[in-house]
Design an enzyme around this catalytic site. Structure first.
Site, PDB file in Angstrom:
ATOM      1  CG  HIS A   1      15.821  32.012  12.904  1.00 55.14           C
ATOM      2  ND1 HIS A   1      16.940  32.363  12.845  1.00 55.14           N
ATOM      3  CD2 HIS A   1      14.772  31.510  13.871  1.00 55.14           C
ATOM      4  CE1 HIS A   1      16.832  33.273  14.204  1.00 55.14           C
ATOM      5  NE2 HIS A   1      15.382  32.425  14.642  1.00 55.14           N
TER       6      HIS A   1
ATOM      7  CG  HIS B   1      13.690  36.599  14.169  1.00 55.52           C
ATOM      8  ND1 HIS B   1      12.790  35.805  13.526  1.00 55.52           N
ATOM      9  CD2 HIS B   1      14.125  36.447  14.574  1.00 55.52           C
ATOM     10  CE1 HIS B   1      12.354  35.152  14.231  1.00 55.52           C
ATOM     11  NE2 HIS B   1      13.728  35.121  15.103  1.00 55.52           N
TER      12      HIS B   1
ATOM     13  NE  ARG C   1      21.884  39.084  22.699  1.00 55.28           N
ATOM     14  CZ  ARG C   1      21.359  38.933  21.543  1.00 55.28           C
ATOM     15  NH1 ARG C   1      21.660  38.524  20.951  1.00 55.28           N
ATOM     16  NH2 ARG C   1      19.721  39.444  21.997  1.00 55.28           N
TER      17      ARG C   1
ATOM     18  CG  ASP D   1      11.590  32.498  15.804  1.00 51.15           C
ATOM     19  OD1 ASP D   1      11.967  31.958  15.595  1.00 51.15           O
ATOM     20  OD2 ASP D   1      11.445  33.210  16.385  1.00 51.15           O
TER      21      ASP D   1
END
Length: 379
Positions: A308, A360, A370, A310
């Site tokens: 995607h 990314h 995480r 941002d």
């Protein structure tokens, strides 16, 4: 001599009376909870001055509010002396005879057992205990002093300290910025701006990696989010957004959900903007951000994130825990450059362009949990 108080009466009174009664008590040291002493030699320095009552000069960061008065009005209340500002700002340095001290001071035990042996130092109906104490000391002919010869620390502002929060110190970036910086900024942050620091890395083209958060900030932010507990379901429908739809959803909690939005924007403008100006010369960030959120990745919940862009001019992505200790797998891959960062460091931030160039994806977390903090800056 150190006195241990097991009295039912207030602790300052209890310890003072113990010192009065014990010939081995050389000094009585009083300190309030809104005092932050950072000089480990404070007591030694004050003792060496050999004064009956002496205080380290402290003030609130960037303000003239201090722990002493330079003068009194005819009614016995505060009056500013002509040298007060110079003393607080360190333009005049020395040991100063003053009529009023508060919050922290050192008193000789011999003074408590001598001139002040038979007087009540604190109690008087309708008056502030510190005012009563200082007036009583003055009336007995005992001089009080304040020293600004050394840097001792500062006064902490507690007016907006919300103890209902799990970690209220996190919210103190406005009221107590120096304390916030010491607790929550990475110890190597300042090296970003040193020519020989070599602390900033570039693991992929136009992707920068630098220290941002202390371990404490990482841990407390995660704990605040888990304590809040209202994680999104990672679905496209998202009522938190103005349009009600998230194109690339994650399991996350937004900063505004825990009431940390304005503090986060202060962090962006105070600490991220200068880094952006250094790493991307010619761009002057505004530090605006609407999407600020902590993402949680788990193998059985949402292990990864599809490729995607941002919705930002640039994005920061701060690792909040440690690979190999808290989770396995994870990381970020920039597809255009076929470049991956698979071992993010706790407290370190990625900074990369958001739109157009840096397509990314989030690599799969295979074990554990995480956490990352993401902010889409200057959308």
């Amino acid at each position: 001599c150190v006195c241990v108080c097991d009295c039912v009466i207030p602790v300052p009174v209890c310890l003072r009376d113990k010192c009065r009664q014990d010939p081995a008590c050389d000094y009585y040291f009083s300190i309030d909870s809104d005092v932050a002493l950072v000089n480990p030699n404070t007591l030694g320095i004050l003792i060496e001055e050999n004064k009956p009552v002496i205080a380290p000069m402290l003030s609130r960061h960037g303000k003239l509010w201090s722990n002493f008065w330079g003068a009194l009005s005819p009614e016995g209340f505060y009056a500013r002396s002509e040298d007060y500002i110079d003393i607080v700002q360190g333009k005049r340095v020395g040991v100063w005879n003053v009529p009023y001290l508060t919050q922290v001071y050192l008193m000789k035990g011999s003074v408590l057992r001598g001139p002040l042996a038979q007087v009540n130092l604190y109690a008087q109906d309708g008056l502030d205990p510190d005012m009563v104490f200082c007036r009583t000391v003055r009336d007995q002919g005992v001089f009080m002093f304040v020293s600004n010869r050394d840097e001792f620390g500062r006064l902490v502002s507690t007016s907006n300290y919300n103890t209902s929060r799990l970690h209220p110190d996190m919210w103190q970036i406005f009221d107590n910025p120096v304390d916030w910086k010491e607790k929550y900024l990475h110890e190597n942050y300042s090296k970003i701006f040193e020519e020989e620091g070599h602390v900033v890395e570039q693991p992929c083209p136009d992707v920068y990696w630098f220290p941002a958060f202390s371990d404490r900030m990482c841990d407390e932010l995660v704990e605040e989010m888990e304590n809040f507990g209202q994680w999104s379901g990672g679905k496209h429908t998202d009522e938190r957004l103005s349009g009600g739809y998230e194109n690339v959803p994650t399991v996350d909690i937004h900063m505004n959900q825990i009431g940390f939005e304005k503090e986060w924007l202060k962090f962006l403008r105070e600490y991220i903007n200068p880094v952006t100006e250094k790493l991307y010369p010619g761009y002057f960030p505004k530090g605006n951000a609407v999407m600020n959120f902590v993402v949680r990745y788990r193998p059985d919940e949402q292990p990864s994130l599809r490729p995607h862009h941002d919705s930002s001019t640039f994005t920061i992505n701060i690792a909040l825990n440690s690979k190999g200790t808290d989770f396995q797998g994870g990381g970020c891959r920039f597809l255009r450059y076929d470049c991956s960062v698979e071992a993010p460091r706790k407290g370190w931030s990625f900074m990369h362009p958001g739109r157009l160039t840096h397509y990314h994806e989030g690599l799969p977390t295979t074990q554990g949990t995480r956490y990352i903090m993401v902010s889409f800056v200057d959308p």
